[in-house]
Design a protein around this motif. Structure first.
Motif, PDB file in Angstrom:
ATOM      1  N   PHE A  13     -29.595  -6.770  10.738  1.00 37.90           N
ATOM      2  CA  PHE A  13     -28.315  -6.528  11.400  1.00 37.90           C
ATOM      3  C   PHE A  13     -27.182  -6.571  10.382  1.00 37.90           C
ATOM      4  O   PHE A  13     -26.329  -5.686  10.341  1.00 37.90           O
ATOM      5  N   LEU A  14     -27.189  -7.590   9.520  1.00 34.18           N
ATOM      6  CA  LEU A  14     -26.163  -7.727   8.481  1.00 34.18           C
ATOM      7  C   LEU A  14     -26.228  -6.577   7.483  1.00 34.18           C
ATOM      8  O   LEU A  14     -25.191  -6.055   7.054  1.00 34.18           O
ATOM      9  N   GLU A  15     -27.434  -6.148   7.123  1.00 30.83           N
ATOM     10  CA  GLU A  15     -27.579  -5.025   6.194  1.00 30.83           C
ATOM     11  C   GLU A  15     -26.986  -3.748   6.780  1.00 30.83           C
ATOM     12  O   GLU A  15     -26.327  -2.988   6.067  1.00 30.83           O
ATOM     13  N   ASN A  16     -27.218  -3.495   8.062  1.00 23.46           N
ATOM     14  CA  ASN A  16     -26.665  -2.305   8.692  1.00 23.46           C
ATOM     15  C   ASN A  16     -25.141  -2.352   8.728  1.00 23.46           C
ATOM     16  O   ASN A  16     -24.481  -1.317   8.591  1.00 23.46           O
ATOM     17  N   ILE A  17     -24.580  -3.534   8.913  1.00 19.13           N
ATOM     18  CA  ILE A  17     -23.123  -3.672   8.878  1.00 19.13           C
ATOM     19  C   ILE A  17     -22.606  -3.338   7.482  1.00 19.13           C
ATOM     20  O   ILE A  17     -21.685  -2.536   7.321  1.00 19.13           O
ATOM     21  N   ILE A  18     -23.207  -3.934   6.467  1.00 26.69           N
ATOM     22  CA  ILE A  18     -22.757  -3.732   5.087  1.00 26.69           C
ATOM     23  C   ILE A  18     -22.895  -2.266   4.668  1.00 26.69           C
ATOM     24  O   ILE A  18     -22.018  -1.719   3.996  1.00 26.69           O
ATOM     25  N   LEU A  19     -23.976  -1.617   5.086  1.00 30.12           N
ATOM     26  CA  LEU A  19     -24.205  -0.229   4.683  1.00 30.12           C
ATOM     27  C   LEU A  19     -23.221   0.750   5.311  1.00 30.12           C
ATOM     28  O   LEU A  19     -23.006   1.838   4.774  1.00 30.12           O
ATOM     29  N   THR A  20     -22.611   0.403   6.442  1.00 30.22           N
ATOM     30  CA  THR A  20     -21.708   1.347   7.089  1.00 30.22           C
ATOM     31  C   THR A  20     -20.226   1.023   6.889  1.00 30.22           C
ATOM     32  O   THR A  20     -19.376   1.799   7.322  1.00 30.22           O
ATOM     33  N   VAL A  21     -19.914  -0.073   6.233  1.00 32.12           N
ATOM     34  CA  VAL A  21     -18.515  -0.384   5.936  1.00 32.12           C
ATOM     35  C   VAL A  21     -17.841   0.747   5.141  1.00 32.12           C
ATOM     36  O   VAL A  21     -16.709   1.127   5.452  1.00 32.12           O
ATOM     37  N   PRO A  22     -18.504   1.341   4.136  1.00 30.81           N
ATOM     38  CA  PRO A  22     -17.843   2.440   3.407  1.00 30.81           C
ATOM     39  C   PRO A  22     -17.465   3.638   4.284  1.00 30.81           C
ATOM     40  O   PRO A  22     -16.471   4.308   4.005  1.00 30.81           O
ATOM     41  N   ILE A  23     -18.213   3.895   5.342  1.00 28.56           N
ATOM     42  CA  ILE A  23     -17.859   4.999   6.240  1.00 28.56           C
ATOM     43  C   ILE A  23     -16.520   4.701   6.909  1.00 28.56           C
ATOM     44  O   ILE A  23     -15.650   5.564   7.010  1.00 28.56           O
ATOM     45  N   GLY A  24     -16.339   3.471   7.372  1.00 32.33           N
ATOM     46  CA  GLY A  24     -15.066   3.078   7.972  1.00 32.33           C
ATOM     47  C   GLY A  24     -13.926   3.122   6.979  1.00 32.33           C
ATOM     48  O   GLY A  24     -12.812   3.537   7.309  1.00 32.33           O
ATOM     49  N   LEU A  25     -14.204   2.702   5.739  1.00 30.96           N
ATOM     50  CA  LEU A  25     -13.183   2.770   4.690  1.00 30.96           C
ATOM     51  C   LEU A  25     -12.733   4.213   4.482  1.00 30.96           C
ATOM     52  O   LEU A  25     -11.533   4.503   4.418  1.00 30.96           O
TER      53      LEU A  25
END
Length: 111
Positions: A20-32
């Motif tokens: 779950f944490l990995e999926n959050i970290i991997l998609t933060v750049p998309i939001g940025l």
């Protein structure tokens, strides 16, 4: 993993694991990137886009798993984690914009 059709998890909510944490970290750049290129997007819109992106990824995994038997599982937890990561990325850029504009206004007052 052996060949076979993947599974779908729509019921078991499990947010206390590394996946779950990995999926959050991997998609933060998309939001940025979303908030950086389109600063007028609201965080609600970015959250909706996060759900859309997460759903698209999981649907793609399901289709690929059924068609080419790659044994990937589709999980509702991943959709939520992707949306959360994209929202966090949007929030970080929003905070950056707010802090940089407040710092500039303080510099103008002092100068």
């Amino acid at each position: 993993m052996p060949l076979g059709a993947g599974r779908v998890n729509l019921t078991q909510l499990n947010i206390l694991n590394w996946g779950f944490l990995e999926n959050i970290i991997l998609t933060v750049p998309i939001g940025l990137l979303l908030k950086w290129f389109w600063p007028k997007l609201s965080l609600l819109t970015i959250g909706g886009l996060g759900l859309l992106v997460g759903s698209s990824i999981e649907i793609g995994q399901y289709v690929l798993s059924q068609h080419w038997l790659i044994n990937r599982s589709s999980d509702i937890n991943d959709v939520l984690a992707n949306a959360i990561g994209i929202i966090i990325g949007g929030l970080l850029v929003t905070l950056y914009y707010r802090l940089s504009t407040s710092r500039r206004s303080r510099v103008r007052l002092v100068a």
